[in-house]
Design an enzyme around this catalytic site. Structure first.
Site, PDB file in Angstrom:
ATOM      1  N   SER A 149       0.821  -1.213   0.000  1.00  0.00           N
ATOM      2  CA  SER A 149       0.000   0.000   0.000  1.00  0.00           C
ATOM      3  C   SER A 149       0.855   1.264   0.000  1.00  0.00           C
ATOM      4  O   SER A 149       2.056   1.229   0.243  1.00  0.00           O
ATOM      5  CB  SER A 149      -0.951  -0.007   1.202  1.00  0.00           C
ATOM      6  OG  SER A 149      -0.203  -0.133   2.383  1.00  0.00           O
ATOM      7  N   CYS A 150       0.194   2.390  -0.295  1.00  0.00           N
ATOM      8  CA  CYS A 150       0.851   3.697  -0.325  1.00  0.00           C
ATOM      9  C   CYS A 150       1.156   4.125   1.116  1.00  0.00           C
ATOM     10  O   CYS A 150       0.302   3.932   1.969  1.00  0.00           O
ATOM     11  CB  CYS A 150      -0.042   4.748  -0.973  1.00  0.00           C
ATOM     12  SG  CYS A 150      -0.512   4.359  -2.671  1.00  0.00           S
ATOM     13  N   PRO A 151       2.266   4.773   1.423  1.00  0.00           N
ATOM     14  CA  PRO A 151       3.331   5.108   0.485  1.00  0.00           C
ATOM     15  C   PRO A 151       4.451   4.064   0.456  1.00  0.00           C
ATOM     16  O   PRO A 151       5.509   4.327  -0.118  1.00  0.00           O
ATOM     17  CB  PRO A 151       3.861   6.419   1.044  1.00  0.00           C
ATOM     18  CG  PRO A 151       3.760   6.231   2.531  1.00  0.00           C
ATOM     19  CD  PRO A 151       2.552   5.345   2.767  1.00  0.00           C
ATOM     20  N   THR A 152       4.231   2.896   1.079  1.00  0.00           N
ATOM     21  CA  THR A 152       5.302   1.888   1.109  1.00  0.00           C
ATOM     22  C   THR A 152       5.699   1.481  -0.307  1.00  0.00           C
ATOM     23  O   THR A 152       6.887   1.276  -0.596  1.00  0.00           O
ATOM     24  CB  THR A 152       4.832   0.655   1.905  1.00  0.00           C
ATOM     25  OG1 THR A 152       4.233   1.112   3.123  1.00  0.00           O
ATOM     26  CG2 THR A 152       5.985  -0.283   2.239  1.00  0.00           C
TER      27      THR A 152
END
Lengths: 75, 320
Positions: free
Chosen positions: A10-13
């Site tokens: 998922s964002c921001p990973t």
């Protein structure tokens, strides 16, 4: 071409992982980044552009994911 | 520092623009600080902490309009508080029937969504219009940098929301399709020639196409503020309606001044009444015509009055 698989991240990973993967490459090298539909395909390309990488294309896979082609920008 | 019991000497000029608000307890006041756009330089923050520790209660309250409020200040210490805050250029805000401190989002310097420099606008408005008595009621202004509209521009007397009208240079387009994929309202689709097709109607002027475009084929044709007027919250809320689009950023202060002048004239003799209710009374066409004189390129051809929220408690005094 190398593919960085960021499906399910998922964002921001996903952006940070893409950024770290690009750090391993040389300027001008090309990679494909596999992204989920939705937030990921909206946010990651724009953020990579903001970091100075060159976006070359986007195509949808048969399974509904997205392959983003990127050329590594200047360090 | 004056001791309790000592005859207070207070510079009443400090109280003119308001910002000193009576609390429940005897002698105690809240002092609302002037923080346009919510931007707080760190040296000022340090000074505020020192002053709060010396004269105030055990905490500072962060107001919903981006102010910091010192609480439990004894009125005998007003002058000392104002003077010590002044050492770090920190001023006191306003309350009552005046132009309030403008609210703004972070703007466009570091926020990737921001389309316009809302911080600059907020500072300009604060410098030129802060504290202006309206003669009637409070007057609130907010600046949002993009259509996400975090500052909720339409709940202000005059609310600005950053916008970008895009334009495509087909020759520079590499047919990657990122713009179409990124276009949340669906204004861009990919055509049979593998080039983007743009439909003006669903476009919300967010600029995402420009931000994602790898080659700069999508670029800004125009940026500015969409302006909504007549909003308010509190008792009997109203949602402001659209009066101008793509107003150049440098015209924001003058635009507000013109709205304010119209409000002051039309509200004459009616006492404590908000701008939105005056627009409902007079009809929005009069205000549109007034604004069109100075801003012919930005003012919309027609609009509706501020919109009543139907779920409110109690019937409205001023009926739409």
């Amino acid at each position: 071409m190398t593919t960085i698989d960021l499906r399910g991240v998922s964002c921001p990973t996903n952006f940070v992982k893409a950024k770290l993967a690009l750090e391993e490459l040389e300027t001008g090298d090309r990679v494909e980044i596999l992204l989920d539909d939705g937030e990921a395909v909206k946010n990651v390309p724009r953020s990579l552009k903001g970091e100075g990488h060159k976006l070359l294309g986007l195509r949808e896979t048969a399974e509904g994911h997205y392959l983003l082609e990127v050329e590594k920008g200047e360090e | 520092m004056a001791e309790p019991g000592e005859k207070p000497s207070i510079d009443l000029n400090n109280l003119k623009a308001g910002g000193f608000i009576k609390e429940r307890g005897k002698d105690l006041f809240t002092i609302r600080l002037r923080v346009p756009g919510g931007r707080m330089a760190i040296p000022r923050l340090k000074k505020i902490a020192q002053v709060a520790e010396k004269y105030g209660g055990e905490f500072i309250h962060l107001s919903v309009r981006q102010s910091m409020e010192l609480i439990n200040i004894n009125f005998r210490h007003f002058d000392a508080v104002v003077e010590e805050l002044g050492e770090a250029d920190q001023k006191v805000a306003s309350c009552g029937a005046r132009v309030r401190v403008p609210v703004a989002c972070g703007g466009c310097e570091y926020n990737p969504n921001g389309l316009v420099d809302t911080q600059k606008s907020a500072l300009e408005v604060d410098q030129k219009l802060f504290g202006t008595p309206t003669g009637h009621h409070k007057f609130k202004v907010a600046f949002a940098g993009c259509p996400f509209d975090c500052p909720k521009s339409a709940t202000n007397d005059v609310g600005f929301q950053g916008a970008l009208l895009p334009r495509l240079d087909k020759d520079a387009c590499i047919s990657c399709g990122l713009c179409a994929k990124n276009c949340a309202p669906g204004a861009i689709t990919m055509g049979k020639d593998k080039k983007p097709l743009f439909k003006d109607d669903p476009c919300i002027w967010c600029g995402d196409c420009v931000k994602v475009c790898p080659t700069g084929a999508w670029e800004a044709k125009q940026t500015g503020y969409n302006v909504r007027i007549g909003g308010k919250w509190g008792r009997n809320p109203l949602v402001g309606s659209l009066f101008a689009t793509l107003l150049p950023q440098e015209e924001a202060v003058e635009f507000i001044a013109q709205v304010l002048a119209w409000y002051q004239e039309k509200a004459g003799g009616q006492g404590r009444i908000r701008l939105g209710d005056i627009i409902i009374q007079e009809g929005p066409q009069l205000l549109l015509a007034h604004l069109r004189e100075k801003f012919p390129h930005s003012v919309v051809t027609e609009t509706i009055p501020p919109q009543v929220i139907d779920t409110q408690i109690g019937s409205r005094k001023i009926k739409p």
